[in-house]
Design a protein around this motif. Sequence first.
Motif, PDB file in Angstrom:
ATOM      1  N   THR A  16       0.837  -1.245   0.012  1.00  0.00           N
ATOM      2  CA  THR A  16       0.223  -0.122   0.127  1.00  0.00           C
ATOM      3  C   THR A  16       0.821   1.143   0.077  1.00  0.00           C
ATOM      4  O   THR A  16       1.980   1.086   0.719  1.00  0.00           O
ATOM      5  N   TRP A  17       0.359   2.208  -0.685  1.00  0.00           N
ATOM      6  CA  TRP A  17       1.243   3.544  -0.874  1.00  0.00           C
ATOM      7  C   TRP A  17       0.386   4.498  -1.157  1.00  0.00           C
ATOM      8  O   TRP A  17      -0.706   4.547  -1.515  1.00  0.00           O
ATOM      9  N   SER A  18       0.806   5.723  -0.764  1.00  0.00           N
ATOM     10  CA  SER A  18      -0.259   7.014  -0.946  1.00  0.00           C
ATOM     11  C   SER A  18       0.774   8.046  -1.728  1.00  0.00           C
ATOM     12  O   SER A  18       1.475   8.778  -1.244  1.00  0.00           O
ATOM     13  N   PRO A  19       0.595   8.203  -3.035  1.00  0.00           N
ATOM     14  CA  PRO A  19       1.405   9.248  -3.629  1.00  0.00           C
ATOM     15  C   PRO A  19       0.906  10.611  -3.659  1.00  0.00           C
ATOM     16  O   PRO A  19       1.715  11.546  -3.611  1.00  0.00           O
ATOM     17  N   VAL A  20      -0.216  10.902  -2.881  1.00  0.00           N
ATOM     18  CA  VAL A  20      -0.563  12.170  -2.649  1.00  0.00           C
ATOM     19  C   VAL A  20      -1.668  12.011  -1.450  1.00  0.00           C
ATOM     20  O   VAL A  20      -2.357  11.072  -0.943  1.00  0.00           O
ATOM     21  N   ALA A  53      -1.326   3.573 -13.169  1.00  0.00           N
ATOM     22  CA  ALA A  53      -1.317   4.840 -13.798  1.00  0.00           C
ATOM     23  C   ALA A  53      -2.895   5.205 -13.908  1.00  0.00           C
ATOM     24  O   ALA A  53      -3.488   6.343 -13.496  1.00  0.00           O
ATOM     25  N   VAL A  54      -3.835   4.576 -14.040  1.00  0.00           N
ATOM     26  CA  VAL A  54      -5.143   4.743 -14.257  1.00  0.00           C
ATOM     27  C   VAL A  54      -5.691   4.944 -12.930  1.00  0.00           C
ATOM     28  O   VAL A  54      -6.632   5.883 -12.723  1.00  0.00           O
ATOM     29  N   ALA A  55      -5.383   4.185 -11.981  1.00  0.00           N
ATOM     30  CA  ALA A  55      -5.731   4.221 -10.520  1.00  0.00           C
ATOM     31  C   ALA A  55      -5.386   5.856 -10.015  1.00  0.00           C
ATOM     32  O   ALA A  55      -6.099   6.314  -9.330  1.00  0.00           O
ATOM     33  N   GLU A  56      -4.108   5.969 -10.330  1.00  0.00           N
ATOM     34  CA  GLU A  56      -3.592   7.267  -9.824  1.00  0.00           C
ATOM     35  C   GLU A  56      -4.277   8.558 -10.352  1.00  0.00           C
ATOM     36  O   GLU A  56      -4.734   9.574  -9.930  1.00  0.00           O
ATOM     37  N   ALA A  57      -4.395   8.314 -11.723  1.00  0.00           N
ATOM     38  CA  ALA A  57      -5.429   9.426 -12.448  1.00  0.00           C
ATOM     39  C   ALA A  57      -6.761   9.832 -11.854  1.00  0.00           C
ATOM     40  O   ALA A  57      -7.109  10.957 -11.783  1.00  0.00           O
ATOM     41  N   TRP A  58      -7.321   8.569 -11.790  1.00  0.00           N
ATOM     42  CA  TRP A  58      -8.773   8.688 -11.143  1.00  0.00           C
ATOM     43  C   TRP A  58      -8.722   9.145  -9.759  1.00  0.00           C
ATOM     44  O   TRP A  58      -9.568  10.181  -9.481  1.00  0.00           O
ATOM     45  N   GLY A  59      -7.754   8.626  -8.797  1.00  0.00           N
ATOM     46  CA  GLY A  59      -7.730   9.552  -7.656  1.00  0.00           C
ATOM     47  C   GLY A  59      -7.551  10.942  -7.492  1.00  0.00           C
ATOM     48  O   GLY A  59      -8.090  11.500  -6.863  1.00  0.00           O
ATOM     49  N   ASN A  61      -8.207  13.005  -9.972  1.00  0.00           N
ATOM     50  CA  ASN A  61      -9.271  13.617 -10.436  1.00  0.00           C
ATOM     51  C   ASN A  61     -10.502  13.739  -9.271  1.00  0.00           C
ATOM     52  O   ASN A  61     -11.098  14.881  -9.321  1.00  0.00           O
ATOM     53  N   ILE A  62     -10.717  12.828  -8.486  1.00  0.00           N
ATOM     54  CA  ILE A  62     -11.513  12.652  -7.573  1.00  0.00           C
ATOM     55  C   ILE A  62     -11.223  13.869  -6.379  1.00  0.00           C
ATOM     56  O   ILE A  62     -11.977  14.715  -5.857  1.00  0.00           O
ATOM     57  N   LEU A  63      -9.990  13.839  -6.214  1.00  0.00           N
ATOM     58  CA  LEU A  63      -9.354  14.869  -5.051  1.00  0.00           C
ATOM     59  C   LEU A  63      -9.395  16.327  -5.575  1.00  0.00           C
ATOM     60  O   LEU A  63      -9.852  17.193  -5.044  1.00  0.00           O
TER      61      LEU A  63
END
Length: 107
Positions: A16-20, A53-59, A61-63
Amino acid sequence: MARKKSESIPAKTGRTWSPVKGLTITERGPLQFQDRVRRIGRASQTQTFETVAVAEAWGINILDGFNRNTFVDRRQERRTTLATDFEKYLEDGIAALKGQVQGIPPA
């Protein structure tokens, strides 16, 4: 009875990691990455993707939607079917029609 440290149960999920801040990505298996977005005062949003990449872009976008107050939670709309909408319309919507008030029976 308490377990010893060496007998601890391994986690079911991968790394588990948290890029943002507010966004957590968890590796759930091969080609499965769960994305979780949490902010105080908002309902948490979770979705699973095949690539990081898709998961990070979605996240992100939601933020971004949370930050700009433009996010609309569409979870209830995804669960509602057309048949459910028609049933609700028959129960609630027909009584407000002009012909119903005049006493004309519905076709």
